[in-house]
Enzyme design. Structure first.
Site, PDB file in Angstrom:
ATOM      1  N   HIS A 178       5.788  33.999  40.297  1.00  0.00           N
ATOM      2  CA  HIS A 178       4.326  34.004  40.280  1.00  0.00           C
ATOM      3  C   HIS A 178       3.793  33.263  39.055  1.00  0.00           C
ATOM      4  O   HIS A 178       2.771  32.579  39.123  1.00  0.00           O
ATOM      5  CB  HIS A 178       3.804  35.440  40.286  1.00  0.00           C
ATOM      6  N   ASP A 224      -3.649  37.256  39.600  1.00  0.00           N
ATOM      7  CA  ASP A 224      -2.630  37.142  40.629  1.00  0.00           C
ATOM      8  C   ASP A 224      -2.932  38.121  41.758  1.00  0.00           C
ATOM      9  O   ASP A 224      -3.630  39.132  41.577  1.00  0.00           O
ATOM     10  CB  ASP A 224      -1.260  37.463  40.024  1.00  0.00           C
TER      11      ASP A 224
END
Length: 486
Positions: free
Chosen positions: A25, A129
């Site tokens: 990520h 995120d």
């Protein structure tokens, strides 16, 4: 390639980026941050890094990024490490990360409070995120808008939102679909989606499903959702998202880290070997930072490769000591798990490695096919370089990605679509051999489609391309909604 937006008369603005812990990520999040500041001189970014105690890759990567950021408009802030989570076996990954990220809220608040004391540049908002939705609470405390960076596909975003609606508006327990032959009609997919390819977390009756779908619920409370995809790749999914009541979706991909990989000595050795191979002759096998197999499965892969007769480059990693959550590591001696004599018999056509510089390998002219776990970053990288995929999903949303690539888009061949890491399924040597054979077919329809998509992805980020345009729209929205300075 990216036309700049710049105006000295305009006030500058700063975005606070909060990526999930974990290298997969983090890499794409930092790449979108770099794209934003390269595009608009008014923007700067502060990235708040949450580091899991047992993840050694994040620190190395952020140090290399800081060293390669001469503009000074990306600032890396490492939050104090939380050593209270030291036993990764006690939770499933999503539970572990949910608790871990929630515990970071006071630390994030402290950093942002300090940033507000200077007042220059103005804080324009948070970019979080997809698994950091609890940070919306912190942004709200400061009166700041929040944008989501969704690191997977538009189709999976649509799936999460659809399943969340089924749960919250229609009282449907999606975990009841486990071990059924049910097929779901989901607007972001053209074809009905078999329950067997849903992520394990979606089917988790012990709270994982609720946690995942709660993230989707909170997406609805944000100002916009950036997706690492290309309109031309996922036209149906992108269109379906515009037809439902959610924040504006910005397809700004492909977001790629095309340089800056570590492990230079290994990289040189691997690329030197590839230089000696004919064009499009090598199948590359690589399964991500958490991709590893049992000894029995390793032997099946080896036999399948040997019997296929194709040249191969195989990134073979061993399971971490704590197998429920953690990163794979290199074998000290891979001969211990490979069939006897395998390395000698395949010395002329194959190479077994540990860590792989994936982008550099996929970019190499010798690579003709990619046997992959179908993580979204890897999928997008493969398309960018025009390398056909053979799907072997293992965890997270990878089954969904594999289904989309094979059944929806015709950009991959199937080895497995519904591999469950927790089970005892063994993919046979014959299945490996057949998958390798099909992905390496020179004139296949899949190969032709992948080459076409490669060109579309590259055009998308050029001036006037779809992703280039969407990125400009996002920046305009950020600047229009930047709170006034006090």
């Amino acid at each position: 390639m990216l036309g700049k937006i710049s105006s000295d008369s305009m006030k500058k603005a700063e975005l606070v980026f909060i990526p999930s812990p974990g290298i997969g990520h983090l890499v794409s999040t930092l790449e979108i941050a770099k794209l934003l500041i390269d595009r608009d001189d008014r923007l700067s970014v502060t990235v708040l890094i949450m580091k899991l105690p047992f993840d050694t890759m994040v620190g190395t990567y952020t140090q290399s990024l800081a060293a390669s950021s001469p503009t000074g408009r990306i600032r890396i802030v490492n939050l104090p490490q939380d050593d209270s989570i030291s036993e990764p076996t006690s939770h499933q990954p999503i539970k572990l990360c949910t608790v871990f990220i929630e515990n970071q809220k006071p630390r994030v608040k402290e950093v942002v409070t300090e940033m507000t004391r200077t007042g220059s540049p103005r804080l324009a908002g948070f970019v979080i995120d997809m698994f950091c939705t609890c940070m919306i609470d912190v942004a709200n405390e400061f009166g700041l808008p929040t944008y989501v960076f969704f690191t997977s596909s538009a189709a999976f975003l649509g799936m999460m939102l659809h399943l969340q609606t089924l749960q919250d508006s229609h009282n449907i327990d999606v975990t009841e679909l486990k071990d059924t032959d049910t097929e779901l009609v989901i607007p972001s997919f053209v074809n009905p989606v078999p329950a067997k390819v849903l992520p394990s977390t979606v089917l988790d009756k012990d709270g994982g499903a609720t946690m995942l779908l709660n993230h989707a619920k909170r997406f609805r409370n944000t100002k916009g959702i950036m997706v690492n995809t290309v309109t031309e790749l996922e036209s149906n999914a992108v269109q379906s998202l515009s037809n439902i009541k959610i924040p504006k979706v910005y397809p700004v991909g492909p977001i790629l880290n095309l340089k800056g990989e570590t492990g230079s000595s290994q990289k040189t050795e691997i690329l030197t070997w590839l230089d000696q191979q004919p064009p499009s002759s090598v199948v590359f096998l690589c399964f991500g930072s958490m991709g590893s197999f049992s000894v029995d499965q390793v032997k099946e892969i080896a036999h399948g490769l040997e019997n296929s007769g194709h040249r191969f480059l195989w990134s073979l990693r061993q399971p971490p000591p704590k197998v429920k959550f953690g990163l794979s590591t290199d074998y000290t001696n891979p001969e211990e798990v490979l069939p006897e004599g395998f390395l000698d018999r395949t010395a002329g056509i194959g190479k077994v490695i540990g860590w792989a510089p994936q982008v550099a390998v996929l970019a190499h002219i010798a690579i003709g096919g990619f046997v992959s776990h179908c993580g979204w970053n890897s999928t997008v990288e493969s398309l960018w370089f025009g390398v056909p995929l053979a799907t072997w999903p293992m965890y997270a949303e990878q089954q969904v990605n594999a289904f989309q690539m094979v059944k929806e888009l015709g950009l991959a061949v199937e080895i497995k679509l519904d591999y469950r890491r927790a089970g005892q399924i063994i993919v046979s040597a014959e299945e490996v051999k057949e998958g390798v054979r099909r992905v390496m077919e020179y004139d296949s329809e899949v190969r032709k489609k992948v080459k076409e998509m490669k060109e579309k992805c590259r055009k998308a980020i050029m001036d006037g391309g779809s992703s280039h345009t969407w990125l400009g729209c996002l920046i305009q929205d950020v600047m229009d909604n930047t709170p006034p300075s006090n």
